[in-house]
Design an enzyme around this catalytic site. Structure first.
Site, short mmCIF file in Angstrom:
data_model
loop_
_atom_site.label_atom_id
_atom_site.label_comp_id
_atom_site.label_asym_id
_atom_site.label_seq_id
_atom_site.Cartn_x
_atom_site.Cartn_y
_atom_site.Cartn_z
N GLU A 45 42.10 27.75 19.49
CA GLU A 45 41.66 29.04 20.00
C GLU A 45 40.82 28.87 21.27
OE1 GLU A 45 39.64 33.09 18.07
OE2 GLU A 45 39.42 31.15 17.06
N LYS A 114 44.23 38.90 19.82
CA LYS A 114 43.71 38.78 18.45
C LYS A 114 43.44 40.16 17.86
CE LYS A 114 40.40 35.88 15.88
NZ LYS A 114 39.33 34.87 16.02
N CYS A 175 42.97 32.23 13.85
CA CYS A 175 41.74 31.90 13.13
C CYS A 175 41.42 32.90 12.02
CB CYS A 175 40.58 31.78 14.12
SG CYS A 175 39.18 30.82 13.45
N PRO A 354 10.91 9.81 15.32
CA PRO A 354 9.72 9.49 14.53
C PRO A 354 10.16 9.22 13.09
CG PRO A 354 9.39 11.50 15.83
CD PRO A 354 10.86 11.19 15.86
N LEU A 355 10.07 7.97 12.65
CA LEU A 355 10.57 7.55 11.34
C LEU A 355 9.40 7.36 10.38
CD1 LEU A 355 12.99 6.64 9.60
CD2 LEU A 355 12.68 4.33 10.53
N SER A 356 9.29 8.24 9.40
CA SER A 356 8.14 8.23 8.50
C SER A 356 8.36 7.40 7.24
CB SER A 356 7.81 9.66 8.08
OG SER A 356 8.81 10.17 7.22
N GLY A 357 9.60 7.04 6.97
CA GLY A 357 9.90 6.34 5.73
C GLY A 357 10.22 7.28 4.58
N GLY A 358 10.32 8.61 4.86
CA GLY A 358 10.69 9.58 3.84
C GLY A 358 12.17 9.89 3.87
N ASP A 360 13.85 12.65 4.70
CA ASP A 360 14.40 13.39 5.83
C ASP A 360 14.61 12.51 7.07
OD1 ASP A 360 14.40 15.68 4.29
OD2 ASP A 360 12.43 16.31 4.97
N SER A 361 13.56 11.83 7.52
CA SER A 361 13.72 11.00 8.71
C SER A 361 14.64 9.82 8.43
CB SER A 361 12.36 10.52 9.22
OG SER A 361 11.71 9.72 8.26
#
Length: 700
Positions: A45, A114, A175, A354-358, A360-361
């Protein structure tokens, strides 16, 4: 006798307003189709201009450049001796339509507008286009001068009509028309149309592919026929990722499946099928009495055959079993492809996280690593375009990526931003994961910056705020958490802009955010903190899906560091530690679990529930675990949080759209951002119902 036809459909990675690149990819797809013997080629499309042009559709430039590209297509030797079906906006009688333009040998055969526009979810087609509201009606379209000079035609048919070749009849739908309760293919099939085509720009959502496959299969299972589905792929300039999945079906059976997530800019599917299979299938199912009162379509006749004159019968087609990706694989592949498109088209040199160790990151980091795996695999499969793009991004025309970890070192910088409230456990988790994926990892401490900011505040006001643990108020406690989070955002952008400069390397990095869809829904993040970034690959994914994704990455990529990440309680680590241990958890701060929040999000958006109806539904869903008063408390708490924090959605980082309950304010979730947070009328009705239920009256 058999009647063999070879047909082609495709998925193209088109980019909004990239007329040069879009033209090149269209021509390449036609060239591949012809090389495989196809006599008809279908594209996605609005492929000439890109689907996501948004308000650029209002500009006369967009229409002009589409006509210029159409002229080049008509004149190209590549497009000769094959029916080409391309998508572009067309202005007819001063009304803008989303159209298919079908042409052959420098002649436009018809223009099909369309009829049913997509105006839900992320789609706003009614903003830019009008639907064609006259079924089976055809008008004369006066061709612009630049097209007339090539085609030597003054006008062409415009409207709801079908194309009749010497051997078959073809009809288009676009579509959303396939999803409509009265899809055009139903009436076209009853009128003898044997080949149906669908040009789409269908974006990815988790667990959505099966809906498309079911619709395509059912379109021909009732009355027979061949169905070709084309789709856009890639990031064309917005939060959406179009995931390909081109396919070809006959008589309810899928016979060819395109890739759902692929780094190939052009993918073409070609199938050779027997029209006699359609006719024999219909001969049993579609009797004459079924169509006797049917109004016929206007047929545009073309002296061209899709089949060879001396066709021999083909073996019966063999259906395939569609290979679906698991949700975990979709999270691994979709956002990774989206990130790569964004990186290679933005002119930047990599990503900063920014890597927090959780959870999400770490999920964001794993998606970047998955991207590097896909790139190495594509280069190994001799994808020249991917190799050239990688070499350009890393600034080395001799570089050839072979190991994902080594490529990650070139493209990805992770940073653990410690404070006095950070634990050694989160720091070691971040460092271990960074080592396993190969990112360029940095450790730094933000305490000096935070104390400097608080010192300025104290100098001006004469007062120093304290955490709750030290006797401070809730206002002080929240402000002290926010200043840490916002400091991390400032440092993230500083390192993203100058990190490579400090190493003597050119370019800058795109900052990645890592707030999940549930945190966005509840507003459980600081406005303009380290969740504020350039783009966010997990902003449309729920916490529960991210946990499953990390479990998948643990096994699939052998990232053993993720076991510790999954075992740790989610925490912002913005309040003081107690005896060196975390004293703050996300779920305690939010007042509900992520599982509960995910369900509430689906009820709010997908089920369109306000406070009262949500309470009514949840009292039944949670009847085994919560009393009516407990349900009421959770519902009221959520809506207070939601309404207090809704303003954050106006500044949320652009996120990959993956979930149908996303609260993204940009286009998907159009709701106010200033509320009366007391919800007095609604909450009184809930309290009244709780009283009735607890007194034994129940729902009346």
């Amino acid at each position: 006798m058999g009647r063999k036809v070879t047909l082609a459909t495709c998925s193209l990675n088109q980019w909004a307003l990239d007329f040069e690149g879009n033209l090149s990819r269209i021509l390449r797809s036609i060239e591949i189709a012809k090389g495989n013997g196809a006599k008809y080629r279908l594209g996605p499309e609005l492929e000439i201009c890109g689907y996501g042009c948004a308000d650029h559709f209002y500009e006369s430039d967009t229409l002009l450049h589409c006509l210029q590209v159409l002229r080049e297509l008509l004149e190209s030797p590549v497009t000769q001796d094959i029916i080409c079906d391309v998508g572009m906006p067309v202005m007819h009688r001063d009304v803008r339509y989303n159209c298919r333009v079908i042409f052959l040998n420098k002649k436009i055969l018809l223009i099909r507008p369309k009829m049913f526009l997509a105006n839900y979810g992320n789609n706003r087609e009614f903003r830019w286009f009008s639907p064609w509201t006259q079924p089976r009606h055809v008008e004369e379209y006066i061709l612009p001068r630049m097209i007339r000079e090539v085609t030597d035609q003054a006008s062409v048919p415009f409207g709801d009509c079908v194309l009749s070749t010497v051997d078959t009849c073809m009809g288009s739908e676009m579509c959303a028309e396939m999803w409509h309760p009265k899809s055009p293919h139903i009436d076209m099939g009853l009128d003898g149309v044997e080949i149906f085509t669908n040009s789409s720009a269908s974006y990815h959502e988790l667990r959505k592919a099966n809906q498309r496959v079911a619709l395509v299969s059912s379109a021909t299972s009732k009355s027979g026929g061949i169905y070709l589905f084309a789709n856009q792929k890639g990031c064309d300039g917005d939060r959406l990722y179009y995931d390909g999945c081109a396919m070809i079906a006959i008589n309810g059976d899928i016979v060819l499946q395109g890739a759902q997530f692929s780094l190939d800019d052009v993918e073409v599917l070609c199938a050779t099928l027997d029209l006699e299979d359609v006719r024999s299938y219909r001969g049993e199912r579609c009797q004459p009495h079924m169509v006797s009162d049917h109004k016929s379509y206007h047929r545009v006749n073309v002296d061209f055959s899709l089949s060879d004159c001396e066709d021999m019968p083909l073996p019966t087609h063999q259906p395939i079993e569609w290979q679906y990706h698991s949700p975990e694989e979709e999270i691994s592949l979709g956002p990774a492809c989206w990130l790569w498109d964004y990186l290679r088209r933005s002119g930047q040199a990599g990503f900063f996280l920014p890597l927090s160790g959780g959870v999400d990151s770490s999920s964001t980091a794993c998606i970047v690593y998955s991207m590097c795996v896909l790139l190495c695999n594509a280069v190994r499969d001799n994808n020249i375009q991917v190799l050239q793009d990688v070499q350009r991004v890393v600034g080395d025309l001799t570089y050839k990526p072979e190991d994902p970890r080594e490529l990650c070192k070139h493209l990805f910088t992770t940073c653990y931003m410690a404070s006095e409230n950070s634990s050694e456990d989160t720091s070691s988790r971040a460092k271990e994961l960074a080592m396993q994926i190969g990112s360029n990892h940095v450790n730094l401490n933000i305490d000096m910056a935070v104390k400097g900011l608080l010192g300025i505040f104290s100098l001006v006001t004469g007062r120093m705020p304290q955490f709750r643990a030290s006797g401070g108020s809730s206002r002080e406690n929240l402000a002290l958490q926010n200043v840490q989070a916002r400091t991390r955002m400032v440092l993230a952008y500083l390192f993203a802009q100058l990190g490579l400069w400090a190493q003597g390397k050119p370019g800058g990095l795109l900052v990645l955010g890592s707030a999940n869809v549930d945190e966005s829904l509840s507003g459980y993040f600081t406005k303009y903190d380290c969740s504020s970034a350039d783009i966010n690959p997990i902003g449309g994914v729920s916490k529960m899906d991210l946990k499953s994704f990390l479990q998948y990455c643990t096994e699939h990529f052998q990232l053993t560091a993720l076991r510790r990440v999954l075992a740790a309680p989610p925490t912002a680590e913005l309040e003081p530690l107690i005896d060196g241990q975390i004293s703050q958890t996300d779920e305690a701060d939010m007042g509900m679990t992520y599982t509960e929040l995910s369900l509430i999000g689906r009820l709010r958006k997908i089920s369109r529930s306000g406070p009262y109806s949500m309470f009514c539904k949840l009292t039944d869903i949670w009847r085994e675990t919560c009393s009516p008063s407990q349900v009421a408390s959770k519902v009221k708490h959520f809506f207070r949080m939601y309404s207090v924090n809704r303003h954050k959605m106006t500044t949320i980082t652009p996120s990959y759209h993956a979930e149908s309950y996303s609260p993204d304010d940009n286009r998907f979730d159009l709701r106010p951002f200033l509320y009366n947070i007391q919800w007095m009328w609604q909450f009184r009705r809930i309290d009244s119902k709780v009283s009735d239920m607890e007194s034994g009256h129940g729902f009346n």
